[in-house]
Design a protein around this motif. Structure first.
Motif, mmCIF file in Angstrom:
data_model
loop_
_atom_site.group_PDB
_atom_site.id
_atom_site.type_symbol
_atom_site.label_atom_id
_atom_site.label_comp_id
_atom_site.label_asym_id
_atom_site.label_seq_id
_atom_site.Cartn_x
_atom_site.Cartn_y
_atom_site.Cartn_z
ATOM 1 N N VAL A 1 -34.492 44.061 -59.804
ATOM 2 C CA VAL A 1 -34.281 43.384 -58.565
ATOM 3 C C VAL A 1 -34.188 44.794 -57.625
ATOM 4 O O VAL A 1 -33.745 45.725 -57.965
ATOM 5 N N HIS A 2 -35.102 44.626 -56.623
ATOM 6 C CA HIS A 2 -34.815 45.519 -55.411
ATOM 7 C C HIS A 2 -34.164 45.256 -54.537
ATOM 8 O O HIS A 2 -34.063 43.834 -53.920
ATOM 9 N N LEU A 3 -32.951 46.033 -53.882
ATOM 10 C CA LEU A 3 -32.330 45.905 -52.690
ATOM 11 C C LEU A 3 -32.503 46.750 -51.526
ATOM 12 O O LEU A 3 -32.529 47.809 -51.209
ATOM 13 N N LYS A 4 -33.530 45.833 -50.545
ATOM 14 C CA LYS A 4 -34.057 46.505 -49.458
ATOM 15 C C LYS A 4 -33.852 45.531 -48.446
ATOM 16 O O LYS A 4 -34.070 44.331 -48.542
ATOM 17 N N GLY A 5 -32.885 46.014 -47.218
ATOM 18 C CA GLY A 5 -32.930 45.067 -46.229
ATOM 19 C C GLY A 5 -34.018 44.631 -45.420
ATOM 20 O O GLY A 5 -35.113 45.465 -45.550
ATOM 21 N N SER A 6 -33.878 43.519 -44.574
ATOM 22 C CA SER A 6 -35.175 43.280 -43.935
ATOM 23 C C SER A 6 -34.684 42.478 -42.472
ATOM 24 O O SER A 6 -33.891 41.603 -42.631
ATOM 25 N N VAL A 7 -35.111 42.730 -41.516
ATOM 26 C CA VAL A 7 -34.961 42.029 -40.217
ATOM 27 C C VAL A 7 -36.169 41.575 -39.882
ATOM 28 O O VAL A 7 -37.432 42.098 -39.531
ATOM 29 N N VAL A 8 -36.280 39.965 -39.785
ATOM 30 C CA VAL A 8 -37.727 39.270 -39.313
ATOM 31 C C VAL A 8 -37.372 38.879 -37.941
ATOM 32 O O VAL A 8 -36.321 38.121 -37.962
ATOM 33 N N ILE A 9 -38.019 38.860 -36.965
ATOM 34 C CA ILE A 9 -37.751 38.489 -35.555
ATOM 35 C C ILE A 9 -39.314 37.678 -35.128
ATOM 36 O O ILE A 9 -40.216 38.355 -35.206
ATOM 37 N N GLU A 10 -39.019 36.475 -34.832
ATOM 38 C CA GLU A 10 -40.136 35.538 -34.323
ATOM 39 C C GLU A 10 -41.308 35.585 -35.441
ATOM 40 O O GLU A 10 -42.478 35.733 -35.085
ATOM 41 N N GLY A 11 -40.829 35.384 -36.698
ATOM 42 C CA GLY A 11 -41.644 35.547 -37.814
ATOM 43 C C GLY A 11 -42.417 36.920 -38.287
ATOM 44 O O GLY A 11 -43.381 37.017 -39.022
ATOM 45 N N GLN A 12 -41.927 37.979 -37.657
ATOM 46 C CA GLN A 12 -42.715 39.286 -37.998
ATOM 47 C C GLN A 12 -41.434 40.245 -38.198
ATOM 48 O O GLN A 12 -40.287 40.283 -37.823
ATOM 49 N N ARG A 13 -42.013 41.011 -39.258
ATOM 50 C CA ARG A 13 -41.266 42.307 -39.803
ATOM 51 C C ARG A 13 -40.790 43.291 -38.541
ATOM 52 O O ARG A 13 -41.640 43.495 -37.698
ATOM 53 N N PHE A 14 -39.341 43.173 -38.291
ATOM 54 C CA PHE A 14 -38.812 44.589 -37.289
ATOM 55 C C PHE A 14 -38.471 45.719 -38.028
ATOM 56 O O PHE A 14 -38.875 46.808 -37.432
ATOM 57 N N ASP A 15 -37.510 45.509 -38.996
ATOM 58 C CA ASP A 15 -37.296 46.987 -39.626
ATOM 59 C C ASP A 15 -36.569 46.564 -40.884
ATOM 60 O O ASP A 15 -36.478 45.462 -41.275
ATOM 61 N N ASP A 16 -36.548 47.560 -41.812
ATOM 62 C CA ASP A 16 -35.931 47.325 -43.200
ATOM 63 C C ASP A 16 -34.608 48.261 -43.177
ATOM 64 O O ASP A 16 -34.537 49.474 -43.857
ATOM 65 N N PRO A 17 -33.627 47.896 -42.625
ATOM 66 C CA PRO A 17 -32.423 48.524 -42.608
ATOM 67 C C PRO A 17 -31.755 48.554 -43.858
ATOM 68 O O PRO A 17 -32.140 47.757 -44.843
ATOM 69 N N PRO A 18 -30.714 49.413 -44.098
ATOM 70 C CA PRO A 18 -29.738 49.378 -45.454
ATOM 71 C C PRO A 18 -29.657 47.925 -46.009
ATOM 72 O O PRO A 18 -29.018 46.829 -44.916
ATOM 73 N N ALA A 19 -29.975 47.498 -47.104
ATOM 74 C CA ALA A 19 -29.361 46.015 -47.575
ATOM 75 C C ALA A 19 -27.775 46.055 -47.510
ATOM 76 O O ALA A 19 -27.013 46.892 -47.635
ATOM 77 N N GLY A 20 -27.573 44.847 -46.719
ATOM 78 C CA GLY A 20 -26.245 44.749 -46.378
ATOM 79 C C GLY A 20 -25.947 44.434 -44.751
ATOM 80 O O GLY A 20 -24.931 44.138 -44.405
ATOM 81 N N MET A 21 -27.001 45.384 -44.115
ATOM 82 C CA MET A 21 -27.055 45.439 -42.991
ATOM 83 C C MET A 21 -28.034 44.636 -42.103
ATOM 84 O O MET A 21 -28.773 45.026 -41.049
ATOM 85 N N ASP A 22 -28.515 43.657 -42.672
ATOM 86 C CA ASP A 22 -29.712 42.948 -42.357
ATOM 87 C C ASP A 22 -29.571 41.521 -42.425
ATOM 88 O O ASP A 22 -28.250 40.951 -42.530
ATOM 89 N N GLN A 23 -30.692 40.536 -42.359
ATOM 90 C CA GLN A 23 -30.519 39.242 -42.226
ATOM 91 C C GLN A 23 -30.416 38.606 -43.621
ATOM 92 O O GLN A 23 -30.139 37.348 -43.813
ATOM 93 N N THR A 24 -30.624 39.152 -44.634
ATOM 94 C CA THR A 24 -30.551 38.536 -45.975
ATOM 95 C C THR A 24 -29.302 37.927 -46.396
ATOM 96 O O THR A 24 -28.143 38.688 -46.169
ATOM 97 N N ASP A 25 -29.148 36.897 -46.930
ATOM 98 C CA ASP A 25 -27.936 36.364 -47.389
ATOM 99 C C ASP A 25 -27.560 36.829 -48.860
ATOM 100 O O ASP A 25 -27.931 36.169 -49.773
ATOM 101 N N TRP A 26 -27.128 38.297 -48.984
ATOM 102 C CA TRP A 26 -27.080 38.782 -50.253
ATOM 103 C C TRP A 26 -26.054 38.034 -51.114
ATOM 104 O O TRP A 26 -26.206 38.071 -52.164
ATOM 105 N N PRO A 27 -24.851 37.657 -50.488
ATOM 106 C CA PRO A 27 -23.974 37.078 -51.241
ATOM 107 C C PRO A 27 -24.556 35.755 -51.990
ATOM 108 O O PRO A 27 -24.086 35.524 -53.136
ATOM 109 N N THR A 28 -25.111 35.014 -51.362
ATOM 110 C CA THR A 28 -25.621 33.794 -52.025
ATOM 111 C C THR A 28 -26.797 34.206 -53.274
ATOM 112 O O THR A 28 -26.669 33.689 -54.067
ATOM 113 N N PHE A 29 -27.508 35.259 -52.678
ATOM 114 C CA PHE A 29 -28.545 35.784 -53.798
ATOM 115 C C PHE A 29 -27.917 36.310 -55.138
ATOM 116 O O PHE A 29 -28.171 35.916 -56.246
#
Length: 262
Positions: A190-218
């Motif tokens: 498993v790769h831990l890479k953060g992601s921010v998606v705005i209006e369906g488009q990639r915006f940035d890949d910040p550090p995992a944990g500082m992004d929109q991914t629901d890491w606790p659920t994952f």
């Protein structure tokens, strides 16, 4: 589960990972990269791994064509896969990660058949070397990235695993929580890479944990599947470079250590 880091192929990354308190490093040996020096230095990498106690957790190859337009396997690329599996064996690395391109001139059936033939040969070679094989869910020249392809290909090849990165699923508009639920039992890495998606488009890949991914659920889904593999931090953002790089990596390490109850 072990925390590690995807880094360039350099000897000093073992010391860097040790200082960060990480257990392994991961190497990408992608298309258009000259791998001669890497192959020639395998024994040096092995000694540095032994000295630091930091293992090589995965070796992968992204982006290359594996299948010709007529559906045949590109033998030169297959040989590179074999060489990387040999390198993995020498380094005590348990996993080789690869993908398969989609040939537009062929039908889906023919593409799936060709991919199965390629993966079958890689699996057989990996088995002879004690190295497991997984496909990546990155969309870079690979169509084996979702439930439909996994049912076709992994459904036919029970020993073929998945290297999973939620960011690729999110950026493609897929449901990474559902994919983890349905396919987490086949995750080998498993790769831990953060992601921010705005209006369906990639915006940035910040550090995992500082992004929109629901890491606790994952992570809870990984626990449900009794996942005991590796979690590889992948710094990927142009923003988080230079003085921000280590701060971002340390943030992710601290964040996931809490999810790992450390």
């Amino acid at each position: 589960m072990q925390l590690g880091l995807l880094r360039p192929r350099r000897l000093e990354v073992f010391q860097q990972a040790q200082e960060l308190g990480l257990r392994f490093v991961e190497f990408a040996c992608n298309v258009n990269n000259d791998l001669t020096e890497f192959f020639n230095q395998i024994q040096q990498y092995k000694r540095e791994s032994e000295r630091t106690g930091v293992s090589v957790g995965s070796i992968g190859r992204w982006g290359s064509d594996r299948i010709n337009k007529d559906g045949s396997i590109i033998e030169e690329e297959l040989e590179i896969s074999y060489q990387l599996i040999d390198a993995a064996q020498q380094l005590g690395c348990p996993l080789f990660v690869c993908g398969c391109n989609y040939v537009e001139e062929l039908s889906l059936y023919d593409n799936a058949t060709a991919a199965i033939q390629y993966f079958t040969r890689v699996l057989e070679y990996g088995k002879s070397r004690g190295v497991r094989i997984a496909t990546y869910n990155c969309h870079w020249n690979c169509f084996v990235v979702d439930d439909h392809a996994w049912r076709l290909i992994h459904g036919h090849l029970p020993d073929l695993g998945i290297k999973y990165d939620p960011s690729h699923s999110r950026q493609a508009g897929q449901d990474y929580i559902k994919e983890a639920r349905d396919w987490g039992h086949r995750f080998y890495h498993v790769h831990l890479k953060g992601s921010v998606v705005i209006e369906g488009q990639r915006f940035d890949d910040p550090p995992a944990g500082m992004d929109q991914t629901d890491w606790p659920t994952f992570m809870s889904i990984l626990y449900t599947h009794r996942y005991s593999g590796k979690l590889s931090i992948e710094p990927h953002s142009e923003t988080w470079r230079d003085e921000l790089w280590e701060k971002g990596v340390r943030y992710t390490i601290d964040y996931f250590n809490k999810l790992l109850f450390r």
